[in-house]
Design an enzyme around this catalytic site. Structure first.
Site, mmCIF file in Angstrom:
data_model
loop_
_atom_site.group_PDB
_atom_site.id
_atom_site.type_symbol
_atom_site.label_atom_id
_atom_site.label_comp_id
_atom_site.label_asym_id
_atom_site.label_seq_id
_atom_site.Cartn_x
_atom_site.Cartn_y
_atom_site.Cartn_z
ATOM 1 N N ASP A 239 -10.334 85.880 84.735
ATOM 2 C CA ASP A 239 -9.269 86.460 83.909
ATOM 3 C C ASP A 239 -9.811 86.823 82.518
ATOM 4 O O ASP A 239 -9.190 87.593 81.788
ATOM 5 C CB ASP A 239 -8.123 85.441 83.732
ATOM 6 N N GLN B 260 -2.490 81.302 87.983
ATOM 7 C CA GLN B 260 -1.434 82.280 87.720
ATOM 8 C C GLN B 260 -0.519 81.787 86.594
ATOM 9 O O GLN B 260 0.017 80.682 86.668
ATOM 10 C CB GLN B 260 -0.632 82.530 89.005
ATOM 11 N N LYS C 93 -3.038 89.678 94.994
ATOM 12 C CA LYS C 93 -4.437 89.376 94.666
ATOM 13 C C LYS C 93 -5.183 88.934 95.922
ATOM 14 O O LYS C 93 -6.319 89.347 96.181
ATOM 15 C CB LYS C 93 -4.506 88.297 93.575
#
Ligand code: NDP
Length: 278
Positions: A114, A91, A47
């Site tokens: 997200d 995460q 990422k």
């Protein structure tokens, strides 16, 4: 025909990078990694690299596995108030002593790239989506590169998790399709799949969906990523038998996987633009 996620994701990144060169301030993404789980470490590194490739400002924040819930929430709050940061991602999975749901809800919905915050999921449900979960949104981008008109199509989503199956079903419904959502309790799964014009599978069971379950001419999207004993990657669909029936199909690897990170960048740009407009 193969839907080439690697190529579509690359094109998406090129488009984003072009837009970034015209901006006065770089869009900023912060990724928090708790502990040193090997798979999560790789995802976070990927990422970070993707951010650099498109010219974003990127912060990779490593926290020890024994961080307390309060310390993690306070880090999220700091980033919520940091003007350089447009997107925040924690995460997952988190170590078991931490409450992932509370952490997700602590992220400002305006920076929730997200798309997991209940406010953003609620907007998706109401067909007023703002920041959309990356994997299902990436699938919609892939479908848009084909000639398929989803309006009125019968779609079957196999898998009903909060991060893939459920939002995937909403995306397809919002696009005008008729959607059936299946889970591990579904009876006669193969009969349901046999009726489908579009099948999206996200269950985490290698090669479970067989070619003879697929309707001739259907589109098959395989979200599954499974590591086999020989070290190779496999999807949830038996690709070899399914490709004889499908008109469009995604491979694993090189299908949905690359779209998820590219869509995260797209969401960060969306969050950036929304903040700049305020
Ligand atoms: P989860 O384990 O959270 O959810 C799996 C879902 O599949 C559940 O709803 C479960 O049903 C359902 N399921 C399990 N077995 C069956 C079965 N035999 N028949 C029908 N439904 C079944 O998984 P995720 O959604 O997080 O991930 C699914 C797969 O997608 C994994 O392989 C994962 O690695 C991959 N993935 C890939 C991504 C990408 O970028 N390409 C991103 C995210 C995930 P129930 O609700 O009843 O338990």
């Amino acid at each position: 025909m193969i839907i080439d996620g690697k190529q579509i994701a690359k094109q998406l990144r090129v488009n984003i990078a072009k837009q970034v060169t015209k901006l006065d301030r770089k869009p900023g993404l912060a990724v928090i990694l708790v502990g040193d789980d090997p798979a999560s470490t790789v995802y976070v590194r990927n990422k970070d690299n993707a951010c650099k490739e498109v010219g974003f400002y990127s912060e990779k924040i490593n926290k020890p596995a024994n961080i307390t819930q309060a310390e993690l929430l306070s880090e999220v709050e700091r980033l919520n108030n940091d003007n350089k940061i447009d997107g925040i991602l924690v995460q997952l999975p988190l170590p078991s002593h931490l409450d992932a749901n509370q952490v997700t809800e602590a992220i400002s919905p305006n920076k929730d790239v997200d798309g997991f915050h209940s406010e953003n999921i609620g907007k998706l449900m109401q067909n007023k989506a703002f920041l959309r979960p990356c994997t299902p949104k990436g699938v919609m981008t892939m479908l848009a590169t084909t000639d398929i008109d989803l309006v009125g199509k019968d779609c079957v989503v196999v898998g009903a998790s909060n991060i893939v199956g459920r939002p995937m079903a909403m995306e397809l419904l919002n696009a005008g399709a008729t959607v059936t959502i299946c889970n591990s309790k579904t009876q006669n799964l193969s009969d349901k799949i046999k009726q489908a014009d579009v099948v999206v599978v996200a269950i985490g069971k290698p090669k479970m969906i067989q070619g003879d379950w697929i309707k001739q001419g259907a589109t098959v999207i395989d979200v599954g990523i499974n590591r086999l004993n020989d070290g190779s990657l496999s999807g949830d669909v038996d690709f070899d038998s399914a490709q004889d029936k499908a008109v469009w199909i995604t491979p694993v690897p090189g299908g949905v996987g690359p779209m998820t990170i590219a869509t995260l960048l797209e969401n960060t740009l969306t969050a950036y633009k929304a903040r700049e407009e305020k």
